[in-house]
Design an enzyme around this catalytic site. Structure first.
Site, PDB file in Angstrom:
ATOM      1  N   TYR A 106      43.673  49.216  29.922  1.00 39.89           N
ATOM      2  CA  TYR A 106      44.969  48.575  30.154  1.00 39.89           C
ATOM      3  C   TYR A 106      45.985  49.109  29.130  1.00 39.89           C
ATOM      4  O   TYR A 106      45.666  49.234  27.935  1.00 39.89           O
ATOM      5  CB  TYR A 106      44.799  47.050  30.045  1.00 39.89           C
ATOM      6  N   ASP A 178      35.979  43.700  28.231  1.00 34.11           N
ATOM      7  CA  ASP A 178      37.134  42.998  28.795  1.00 34.11           C
ATOM      8  C   ASP A 178      36.773  42.652  30.243  1.00 34.11           C
ATOM      9  O   ASP A 178      36.676  43.541  31.093  1.00 34.11           O
ATOM     10  CB  ASP A 178      38.374  43.894  28.724  1.00 34.11           C
ATOM     11  N   LYS A 203      44.996  35.589  33.910  1.00 31.32           N
ATOM     12  CA  LYS A 203      44.713  36.156  35.225  1.00 31.32           C
ATOM     13  C   LYS A 203      43.824  35.219  36.058  1.00 31.32           C
ATOM     14  O   LYS A 203      44.225  34.115  36.347  1.00 31.32           O
ATOM     15  CB  LYS A 203      44.102  37.541  35.060  1.00 31.32           C
TER      16      LYS A 203
END
Ligand code: PLP
Length: 390
Positions: A106, A178, A203
């Site tokens: 990310y 993650d 999320k």
């Protein structure tokens, strides 16, 4: 009083019932929200369970306990964002510690790691973790921490957590995964050998696009204590109201994931056959290079996917102007469908070179597939894709 805080057998039951009907004051079924920043001492030098909200909060702790149980960890620390969760691990490193991270992680994670390394807080090396030889060579530098992101954001590359963890352990590295893209409903990295699981609870765990939050789950009880202490030192605790909302969102995690991934699979198949689409990245497709690993280590394929338009940036513009039911926005994991253009949005700060090295092209679009009716989503995409032919 019903005690729903005892060991609950199945993860679905934990999400639905952990902390329910456990209020000693009034028997509230929904867990109460404690906003107080400070707590009365019982007497001189007699703190109670809680003394100050930065160090601990009952609502936040309830979420932490539920999440730790879901991930199969010893405990969890709830933070103010996914970035502060990652930084809880990163900022604990010492200047001569090396962090090994994926080259296609990310964009915000890459920015954080580079910023910490630039300031001499640790060193960092980015490597394609699906390249076994490159990964093995990087381990020879004896990293203190290996960060894994699978599936990766935005290209949905899948790596074998158990295999990477086994190798990392031979050089004494700790492993953090993650798990934001899948949530513990679909993937449980601790069972695969991870020491820590990191989440942007913003999320799927919260699932309603109304909280920014994060979490670190640790496998080892001693590490939980150290991380809790470090979170208090650096002041990264999540807010009680955010924790309460996240716990409420988490109640429906399994039901949401189940439905959202059905929608995602239908969309991936649809896109794969569409003439203006050059490539689809979804681990649920048998054509995806990580399909076999994903089938083994995941309980489903998730609701994130990305695809490339054959017509380049002009097609991207046309698609975004015409697509329906997918809102152009950053983030993911909510009940509503979103579309993002990583090169100008989530991964803009990575820079052109790092994006090229990671394979993130300007014609790539990322979808977070929500709970809308499958037919509406397909019809909305059809309108966007039809515009690309013009
Ligand atoms: N990790 C991943 C995989 C993400 O996609 C994100 C955000 O998009 C983060 C971490 C950071 O989370 P937050 O935005 O909650 O700080």
């Amino acid at each position: 009083m019903t005690d729903n805080r005892i060991e609950l057998p199945r993860p679905e039951t934990i999400t639905a019932a952990y902390g329910v009907a456990a209020d000693p004051a009034f028997g509230a079924v929904a867990p109460p929200l404690y906003l107080s920043s400070t707590y009365e001492f019982a007497g001189f030098d007699e703190p109670r369970v809680y003394d100050y909200g930065r160090a601990g909060n009952p609502t936040r702790n309830l979420l932490a306990d539920a999440l730790a149980k879901l991930e199969g960890g010893a405990g969890a620390i709830i933070t103010s964002s996914g970035m502060s969760a990652l930084d809880l691990l990163v900022s604990r490193q010492r200047p001569d510690d090396l962090i090994l991270a994926p080259h296609d992680c990310y964009g915000g994670t890459m920015r954080l790691l580079k910023a910490r390394a630039d300031r001499g807080h640790c060193s960092v090396r980015f490597v394609d973790q699906s390249d076994i030889a490159a990964y093995a060579a990087a381990l020879e530098e004896f990293p203190a921490l290996v960060l894994i992101e699978t599936p990766s954001n935005p290209l949905m590359r899948v790596v074998d957590i158990a295999a990477l963890a086994t190798k990392a352990r031979t050089v004494g590295a700790k492993i953090a995964v993650d798990n934001t893209f899948l949530s513990p409903a679909i993937q449980r990295p601790i069972a695969l050998g991870a020491d820590y699981v990191v989440h942007s609870t913003t999320k799927y765990l919260n699932g309603h696009s109304d909280v920014i939050g994060g979490a670190v789950v640790a496998a080892d009880p001693a590490e939980v204590g150290e991380l809790r202490q470090w979170a208090n030192v650096v002041g990264s605790a999540g807010a009680p109201f955010d924790s309460w909302l996240t716990l409420r969102g988490m109640r429906t995690l399994f039901a949401r994931m189940e439905r959202q991934q059905i929608n995602a699979m239908a969309i991936a198949h649809y896109l794969e056959r569409h003439p203006v689409v050059a490539k689809v990245h979804y681990p649920g497709l048998s054509s995806h290079p990580g399909h076999a690993i994903a089938s083994r280590q995941q309980r489903g394929f998730g609701a994130m996917l990305s695809f490339e338009l054959a017509g380049g940036v002009s097609a991207v513009r046309q698609f975004i102007a015409s697509v329906r039911f997918f809102t152009l926005a950053e983030s993911l994991g909510g009940v509503e469908s979103l579309v993002a253009h990583p090169a100008t949005m989530t991964h803009a700060d990575m820079g052109v070179e790092a994006r090229a090295a990671a394979g993130i092209s300007d014609s790539l679009l990322r979808l977070s597939v929500g709970l809308e009716a499958e037919q509406d989503l397909l019809a909305g995409l059809a309108e966007g894709l039809a515009a690309c032919r013009d």
